[in-house]
Design a protein around this motif. Sequence first.
Motif, PDB file in Angstrom:
ATOM      1  N   GLY A  17      16.257 -20.683 -54.308  1.00 38.28           N
ATOM      2  CA  GLY A  17      17.703 -20.574 -54.209  1.00 38.28           C
ATOM      3  C   GLY A  17      18.150 -20.607 -52.762  1.00 38.28           C
ATOM      4  N   ALA A  18      19.443 -20.597 -52.548  1.00 34.61           N
ATOM      5  CA  ALA A  18      20.004 -20.667 -51.206  1.00 34.61           C
ATOM      6  C   ALA A  18      19.550 -19.501 -50.338  1.00 34.61           C
ATOM      7  CB  ALA A  18      21.528 -20.698 -51.283  1.00 34.61           C
ATOM      8  N   GLU A  19      19.302 -18.340 -50.947  1.00 36.25           N
ATOM      9  CA  GLU A  19      18.891 -17.172 -50.175  1.00 36.25           C
ATOM     10  C   GLU A  19      17.430 -17.231 -49.750  1.00 36.25           C
ATOM     11  OE1 GLU A  19      17.704 -16.489 -54.319  1.00 36.25           O
ATOM     12  OE2 GLU A  19      19.569 -17.195 -53.433  1.00 36.25           O
ATOM     13  N   GLU A  20      16.660 -18.194 -50.301  1.00 34.46           N
ATOM     14  CA  GLU A  20      15.242 -18.312 -50.001  1.00 34.46           C
ATOM     15  C   GLU A  20      14.953 -19.617 -49.266  1.00 34.46           C
ATOM     16  OE1 GLU A  20      12.333 -16.693 -52.896  1.00 34.46           O
ATOM     17  OE2 GLU A  20      13.935 -17.194 -54.283  1.00 34.46           O
ATOM     18  N   LEU A  21      15.446 -19.731 -48.055  1.00 30.58           N
ATOM     19  CA  LEU A  21      15.238 -20.936 -47.282  1.00 30.58           C
ATOM     20  C   LEU A  21      13.870 -20.913 -46.617  1.00 30.58           C
ATOM     21  CD1 LEU A  21      18.771 -21.283 -45.676  1.00 30.58           C
ATOM     22  CD2 LEU A  21      17.862 -22.459 -47.680  1.00 30.58           C
ATOM     23  N   GLN A  22      13.351 -22.079 -46.383  1.00 22.91           N
ATOM     24  CA  GLN A  22      12.074 -22.253 -45.718  1.00 22.91           C
ATOM     25  C   GLN A  22      12.040 -21.496 -44.392  1.00 22.91           C
ATOM     26  OE1 GLN A  22      10.399 -26.299 -45.731  1.00 22.91           O
ATOM     27  NE2 GLN A  22      10.656 -26.228 -43.535  1.00 22.91           N
ATOM     28  N   MET A  23      10.893 -20.935 -44.046  1.00 25.02           N
ATOM     29  CA  MET A  23      10.696 -20.229 -42.783  1.00 25.02           C
ATOM     30  C   MET A  23       9.657 -20.978 -41.967  1.00 25.02           C
ATOM     31  SD  MET A  23       9.247 -16.408 -42.217  1.00 25.02           S
ATOM     32  CE  MET A  23       8.501 -16.017 -40.651  1.00 25.02           C
ATOM     33  N   GLU A  80      -2.180 -19.679 -51.920  1.00 29.84           N
ATOM     34  CA  GLU A  80      -0.787 -19.267 -51.814  1.00 29.84           C
ATOM     35  C   GLU A  80       0.158 -20.465 -51.879  1.00 29.84           C
ATOM     36  OE1 GLU A  80       0.088 -16.044 -48.907  1.00 29.84           O
ATOM     37  OE2 GLU A  80      -1.930 -16.532 -48.186  1.00 29.84           O
ATOM     38  N   PRO A  81       0.830 -20.667 -53.007  1.00 28.07           N
ATOM     39  CA  PRO A  81       1.739 -21.809 -53.111  1.00 28.07           C
ATOM     40  C   PRO A  81       2.908 -21.744 -52.133  1.00 28.07           C
ATOM     41  CG  PRO A  81       1.870 -20.433 -55.076  1.00 28.07           C
ATOM     42  CD  PRO A  81       0.755 -19.900 -54.253  1.00 28.07           C
ATOM     43  N   GLY A  82       3.269 -20.562 -51.666  1.00 29.90           N
ATOM     44  CA  GLY A  82       4.379 -20.433 -50.722  1.00 29.90           C
ATOM     45  C   GLY A  82       4.010 -20.738 -49.285  1.00 29.90           C
ATOM     46  N   VAL A  83       2.714 -20.891 -48.998  1.00 30.66           N
ATOM     47  CA  VAL A  83       2.270 -21.294 -47.660  1.00 30.66           C
ATOM     48  C   VAL A  83       2.212 -22.814 -47.661  1.00 30.66           C
ATOM     49  CG1 VAL A  83       0.426 -21.195 -45.941  1.00 30.66           C
ATOM     50  CG2 VAL A  83       0.958 -19.166 -47.308  1.00 30.66           C
ATOM     51  N   LEU A  84       3.183 -23.439 -46.997  1.00 35.49           N
ATOM     52  CA  LEU A  84       3.276 -24.903 -46.999  1.00 35.49           C
ATOM     53  C   LEU A  84       2.418 -25.537 -45.917  1.00 35.49           C
ATOM     54  CD1 LEU A  84       7.127 -25.274 -47.574  1.00 35.49           C
ATOM     55  CD2 LEU A  84       5.294 -25.024 -49.263  1.00 35.49           C
ATOM     56  N   SER A  85       2.272 -24.851 -44.779  1.00 31.65           N
ATOM     57  CA  SER A  85       1.452 -25.382 -43.697  1.00 31.65           C
ATOM     58  C   SER A  85       0.989 -24.258 -42.795  1.00 31.65           C
ATOM     59  CB  SER A  85       2.244 -26.396 -42.856  1.00 31.65           C
ATOM     60  OG  SER A  85       1.465 -26.840 -41.764  1.00 31.65           O
ATOM     61  N   LEU A  86      -0.265 -24.298 -42.419  1.00 34.63           N
ATOM     62  CA  LEU A  86      -0.831 -23.494 -41.342  1.00 34.63           C
ATOM     63  C   LEU A  86      -1.665 -24.484 -40.543  1.00 34.63           C
ATOM     64  CD1 LEU A  86      -2.024 -20.230 -43.157  1.00 34.63           C
ATOM     65  CD2 LEU A  86      -0.023 -20.512 -41.688  1.00 34.63           C
ATOM     66  N   TYR A  95       6.513 -21.746 -44.338  1.00 37.94           N
ATOM     67  CA  TYR A  95       6.511 -21.007 -45.596  1.00 37.94           C
ATOM     68  C   TYR A  95       7.703 -21.446 -46.432  1.00 37.94           C
ATOM     69  CZ  TYR A  95       3.404 -18.158 -42.788  1.00 37.94           C
ATOM     70  OH  TYR A  95       2.385 -17.740 -41.969  1.00 37.94           O
ATOM     71  N   ALA A  96       7.557 -21.405 -47.741  1.00 38.90           N
ATOM     72  CA  ALA A  96       8.641 -21.805 -48.640  1.00 38.90           C
ATOM     73  C   ALA A  96       9.846 -20.886 -48.493  1.00 38.90           C
ATOM     74  CB  ALA A  96       8.147 -21.802 -50.082  1.00 38.90           C
ATOM     75  N   SER A  97       9.609 -19.637 -48.080  1.00 40.45           N
ATOM     76  CA  SER A  97      10.693 -18.658 -47.962  1.00 40.45           C
ATOM     77  C   SER A  97      10.205 -17.477 -47.132  1.00 40.45           C
ATOM     78  CB  SER A  97      11.115 -18.156 -49.345  1.00 40.45           C
ATOM     79  OG  SER A  97      10.043 -17.442 -49.946  1.00 40.45           O
ATOM     80  N   ARG A  98      11.106 -16.617 -46.758  1.00 36.86           N
ATOM     81  CA  ARG A  98      10.747 -15.368 -46.062  1.00 36.86           C
ATOM     82  C   ARG A  98       9.856 -14.528 -46.971  1.00 36.86           C
ATOM     83  NH1 ARG A  98      10.158 -12.764 -41.323  1.00 36.86           N
ATOM     84  NH2 ARG A  98      12.003 -13.759 -40.512  1.00 36.86           N
ATOM     85  N   GLN A  99      10.141 -14.513 -48.262  1.00 37.13           N
ATOM     86  CA  GLN A  99       9.328 -13.756 -49.212  1.00 37.13           C
ATOM     87  C   GLN A  99       7.889 -14.284 -49.246  1.00 37.13           C
ATOM     88  OE1 GLN A  99      10.668 -13.891 -53.288  1.00 37.13           O
ATOM     89  NE2 GLN A  99       9.164 -12.414 -53.969  1.00 37.13           N
TER      90      GLN A  99
END
Length: 125
Positions: free
Chosen positions: A20-26, A57-63, A81-85
């Motif tokens: 959602g809008a509150e979960e923007l990529q970090m 971790e699916p929310g880790v997009l790149s390291l 990361y996909a989001s701050r969370q």
Amino acid sequence: MKKILIGTLIGMAACSFSVGAEELQMTRLSKITVNADHLPAYRDALAEEVRASMELEPGVLSLYAVFDKKDPTRLTILEIYASRQAYEQHVKSPHFLKYKNGTLHMVKSLELVDVDPLLPELKIK
């Protein structure tokens, strides 16, 4: 709400979830200087942590870690990361905590720089 498809580097597994809008990529740059005496052990620990994070971790997009050619004790990690969370979950994961606690004595300096990508919709191929 935006749907994101994420593929991991290991095993090429894919999953999707909604953001959602509150979960923007970090996006962050970690700038690290390692004690030269510990460089081989540090590189091994970091490689293990990156592989586990990308696989589990699916929310880790790149390291994406890169070492300075002129001074290999200096490195930068592009973290996406996909989001701050997703980031917050990452830093609590067993593999990250093993890396962090196991390398504390090896690290001379650490600078965390939150950044804004020019084109956040652009994906790393």
